[in-house]
Design an enzyme around this catalytic site. Structure first.
Site, PDB file in Angstrom:
ATOM      1  N   ARG A 223       0.855  -1.184   0.000  1.00 36.60           N
ATOM      2  CA  ARG A 223       0.000   0.000   0.000  1.00 36.60           C
ATOM      3  C   ARG A 223       0.896   1.241   0.000  1.00 36.60           C
ATOM      4  O   ARG A 223       2.003   1.218   0.552  1.00 36.60           O
ATOM      5  CB  ARG A 223      -0.885   0.028   1.247  1.00 36.60           C
ATOM      6  CG  ARG A 223      -2.014  -0.993   1.210  1.00 36.60           C
ATOM      7  CD  ARG A 223      -3.113  -0.591   0.219  1.00 36.60           C
ATOM      8  NE  ARG A 223      -4.245  -1.492   0.277  1.00 36.60           N
ATOM      9  CZ  ARG A 223      -4.483  -2.470  -0.606  1.00 36.60           C
ATOM     10  NH1 ARG A 223      -3.659  -2.671  -1.623  1.00 36.60           N
ATOM     11  NH2 ARG A 223      -5.553  -3.242  -0.493  1.00 36.60           N
ATOM     12  N   HIS A 271      -1.581   1.035  -9.591  1.00 38.42           N
ATOM     13  CA  HIS A 271      -2.230   0.042  -8.707  1.00 38.42           C
ATOM     14  C   HIS A 271      -2.846  -1.095  -9.533  1.00 38.42           C
ATOM     15  O   HIS A 271      -4.055  -1.379  -9.422  1.00 38.42           O
ATOM     16  CB  HIS A 271      -3.280   0.707  -7.809  1.00 38.42           C
ATOM     17  CG  HIS A 271      -3.625  -0.110  -6.598  1.00 38.42           C
ATOM     18  ND1 HIS A 271      -3.955   0.434  -5.385  1.00 38.42           N
ATOM     19  CD2 HIS A 271      -3.693  -1.458  -6.416  1.00 38.42           C
ATOM     20  CE1 HIS A 271      -4.235  -0.522  -4.522  1.00 38.42           C
ATOM     21  NE2 HIS A 271      -4.076  -1.700  -5.124  1.00 38.42           N
TER      22      HIS A 271
HETATM   23  P1  NAP Z   1      -2.023 -12.123   3.997  1.00 41.25           P
HETATM   24  O1  NAP Z   1      -2.220 -13.478   3.433  1.00 41.25           O
HETATM   25  O2  NAP Z   1      -2.892 -11.669   5.107  1.00 41.25           O
HETATM   26  O3  NAP Z   1      -0.490 -12.048   4.456  1.00 41.25           O
HETATM   27  C1  NAP Z   1       0.031 -10.988   5.188  1.00 41.25           C
HETATM   28  C2  NAP Z   1       1.464 -11.306   5.579  1.00 41.25           C
HETATM   29  O4  NAP Z   1       2.041 -10.145   6.187  1.00 41.25           O
HETATM   30  C3  NAP Z   1       1.584 -12.451   6.592  1.00 41.25           C
HETATM   31  O5  NAP Z   1       2.716 -13.245   6.287  1.00 41.25           O
HETATM   32  C4  NAP Z   1       1.815 -11.701   7.907  1.00 41.25           C
HETATM   33  O6  NAP Z   1       2.579 -12.392   8.865  1.00 41.25           O
HETATM   34  C5  NAP Z   1       2.615 -10.517   7.427  1.00 41.25           C
HETATM   35  N1  NAP Z   1       2.522  -9.415   8.395  1.00 41.25           N
HETATM   36  C6  NAP Z   1       1.421  -8.721   8.769  1.00 41.25           C
HETATM   37  N2  NAP Z   1       1.746  -7.795   9.694  1.00 41.25           N
HETATM   38  C7  NAP Z   1       3.077  -7.927   9.902  1.00 41.25           C
HETATM   39  C8  NAP Z   1       3.997  -7.263  10.756  1.00 41.25           C
HETATM   40  N3  NAP Z   1       3.621  -6.280  11.597  1.00 41.25           N
HETATM   41  N4  NAP Z   1       5.283  -7.669  10.719  1.00 41.25           N
HETATM   42  C9  NAP Z   1       5.683  -8.668   9.901  1.00 41.25           C
HETATM   43  N5  NAP Z   1       4.858  -9.341   9.072  1.00 41.25           N
HETATM   44  C10 NAP Z   1       3.571  -8.949   9.077  1.00 41.25           C
HETATM   45  O7  NAP Z   1      -2.143 -11.023   2.851  1.00 41.25           O
HETATM   46  P2  NAP Z   1      -2.009 -11.205   1.269  1.00 41.25           P
HETATM   47  O8  NAP Z   1      -3.232 -11.783   0.701  1.00 41.25           O
HETATM   48  O9  NAP Z   1      -0.713 -11.881   0.980  1.00 41.25           O
HETATM   49  O10 NAP Z   1      -1.954  -9.665   0.798  1.00 41.25           O
HETATM   50  C11 NAP Z   1      -0.940  -8.798   1.264  1.00 41.25           C
HETATM   51  C12 NAP Z   1      -1.217  -7.372   0.844  1.00 41.25           C
HETATM   52  O11 NAP Z   1      -0.943  -7.185  -0.550  1.00 41.25           O
HETATM   53  C13 NAP Z   1      -2.651  -6.876   0.971  1.00 41.25           C
HETATM   54  O12 NAP Z   1      -2.994  -6.588   2.297  1.00 41.25           O
HETATM   55  C14 NAP Z   1      -2.635  -5.641   0.094  1.00 41.25           C
HETATM   56  O13 NAP Z   1      -2.225  -4.526   0.850  1.00 41.25           O
HETATM   57  C15 NAP Z   1      -1.556  -5.969  -0.956  1.00 41.25           C
HETATM   58  N6  NAP Z   1      -2.127  -6.150  -2.311  1.00 41.25           N
HETATM   59  C16 NAP Z   1      -1.752  -5.295  -3.294  1.00 41.25           C
HETATM   60  C17 NAP Z   1      -2.229  -5.467  -4.579  1.00 41.25           C
HETATM   61  C18 NAP Z   1      -1.789  -4.584  -5.703  1.00 41.25           C
HETATM   62  O14 NAP Z   1      -2.333  -4.682  -6.801  1.00 41.25           O
HETATM   63  N7  NAP Z   1      -0.805  -3.752  -5.504  1.00 41.25           N
HETATM   64  C19 NAP Z   1      -3.110  -6.526  -4.858  1.00 41.25           C
HETATM   65  C20 NAP Z   1      -3.486  -7.369  -3.823  1.00 41.25           C
HETATM   66  C21 NAP Z   1      -2.989  -7.172  -2.544  1.00 41.25           C
HETATM   67  P3  NAP Z   1       2.074 -13.775   9.561  1.00 41.25           P
HETATM   68  O15 NAP Z   1       2.137 -14.805   8.437  1.00 41.25           O
HETATM   69  O16 NAP Z   1       3.076 -14.045  10.598  1.00 41.25           O
HETATM   70  O17 NAP Z   1       0.684 -13.511  10.045  1.00 41.25           O
HETATM   71  C1  GLV Z   2      -5.611  -4.669  -4.172  1.00 41.20           C
HETATM   72  O1  GLV Z   2      -4.828  -3.820  -3.896  1.00 41.20           O
HETATM   73  C2  GLV Z   2      -6.119  -5.622  -3.248  1.00 41.20           C
HETATM   74  O2  GLV Z   2      -5.879  -5.479  -2.043  1.00 41.20           O
HETATM   75  O3  GLV Z   2      -6.789  -6.566  -3.689  1.00 41.20           O
END
Ligand code: NAP
Ligand code: GLV
Length: 308
Positions: A223, A271
């Site tokens: 983000r 994005h």
């Molecule tokens: P997720 O499955 O919830 O994974 C989040 C990861 O971050 C987990 O490994 C978690 O650790 C770690 N984490 C959270 N807080 C932390 C902290 N304080 N210190 C260290 N590690 C921490 O999420 P996801 O589905 O992979 O998505 C991640 C993010 O990608 C989304 O929240 C969004 O912001 C971003 N995103 C961006 C796009 C884009 O187009 N740019 C698209 C989709 C998503 P644990 O495993 O230990 O819980």
């Molecule tokens: C996009 O940024 C998403 O969180 O799906």
């Protein structure tokens, strides 16, 4: 019992068409045609105003159209309301493609070659194996793990950092703030795939950049609020960082005149690193609603205390 979709109306029409085809037994409505508000038991949205939910007295679950739920304003939601983020194969694949593209572009000097071409300069840079480039991914969740699998397959030297220690084949795992410095010290390409929470806001700052080796690059696909823009610009201009691939911004669209637009070492996309793919996301939503009706666990349930 109805599901109400409140997000982009064009995509909403696509959601509705597929949903009606695949789950004709579940009433699917698209905002603002929400019908009787008492009949809305499920809402799917990207962002909502703090008082929006008050009109739906029987709401049982709030789904997010995206993977990150930060724009739903968790702190303003009723405490017991389950919130479910998007977990579906299309968004995962897309992120794998984008981060692989960025890592390969950095590793194979694509941005430097573009600058050389613009100057009409023929210059050969060293060609190194992928194993010589150390990629580190902040966040080893659904997206981070998939990205790491893709990068490891190219032979990159991969590491992951998360709250709890990641255990991923061929990837070095680092956990918690106490291991962040060691993780950063071995990272040439840093990828941010963290959720935006109080703990992670502003994490991409001067002190973090200083802990990376000189010449490292940053890819922010988390983000915009993870990044301190001025600190990034200072690290690029001071020569400590080489390149920045930035897909997410504090304000989207990025305002005219923002220094990122014209910086030669900042590479912007609007994005689009990954996007929820409606055909697969509809199936994920239907499966979760059916699971909730049957009292089974839903995929992607957010831990309201942790914020992701
Ligand atoms: P997720 O499955 O919830 O994974 C989040 C990861 O971050 C987990 O490994 C978690 O650790 C770690 N984490 C959270 N807080 C932390 C902290 N304080 N210190 C260290 N590690 C921490 O999420 P996801 O589905 O992979 O998505 C991640 C993010 O990608 C989304 O929240 C969004 O912001 C971003 N995103 C961006 C796009 C884009 O187009 N740019 C698209 C989709 C998503 P644990 O495993 O230990 O819980
Ligand atoms: C996009 O940024 C998403 O969180 O799906």
């Amino acid at each position: 019992m109805a599901i109400l979709y409140k997000s982009d109306p064009v995509r909403g029409a696509q959601w509705a068409a597929l949903h009606r085809e695949r789950a004709p037994d579940i009433d699917f409505r698209v905002w603002p045609d929400s019908g009787d508000s008492a009949g809305v038991h499920y809402l799917i949205a990207w962002s909502i105003a703090p008082d929006f939910l008050a009109q739906f007295p029987n709401l049982e679950v709030l789904f997010c159209t995206g993977a990150g739920v930060d724009r739903l304003g968790l702190a303003n939601l009723p405490p017991g309301l389950p919130v479910v983020r998007m977990v579906e194969p299309g968004i995962v694949e897309g992120m794998g493609e984008f981060v692989t593209m960025a890592a390969l572009s950095l590793h194979r000097d694509a941005y430097e070659y573009a600058r050389l071409q613009a100057r009409g300069e023929w210059k050969v840079l060293p060609v190194r194996p992928a194993s010589a480039t150390r990629v580190g991914v902040l966040g080893a969740g659904v997206l981070g793990r998939h990205v790491l699998g893709r990068l490891a397959a190219f032979g990159f030297d991969c590491a992951a950092w998360s709250r709890t220690r990641p255990a991923i084949a061929d990837v070095a795992g680092f956990a918690g703030r106490e291991e962040l410095q060691a993780f950063l010290a071995r990272t040439d390409v840093l990828v941010c795939l963290l959720p935006l929470t109080a703990d992670t806001r502003g994490i991409l700052s001067a002190s973090l950049f200083a802990a990376l080796p000189r010449g490292a690059s940053v890819v922010n696909v988390g983000r915009g609020d993870h990044l301190v823009d001025a600190d990034l610009l200072a690290a690029l201009d001071g020569g400590h960082l080489a390149e920045a691939v930035i897909d997410v911004m504090h304000e989207e669209p990025l305002p005219a005149g923002h220094p990122f637009w014209s910086h030669p070492r900042v590479h912007l996309t609007p994005h689009i690193a990954s996007e929820t793919q409606i055909p697969t996301a509809v199936d994920a939503l239907i499966a979760n609603v059916r699971a909730h009706r049957d009292g089974r666990p839903m995929l992607g349930l957010v831990d309201r205390a942790k914020g992701y």
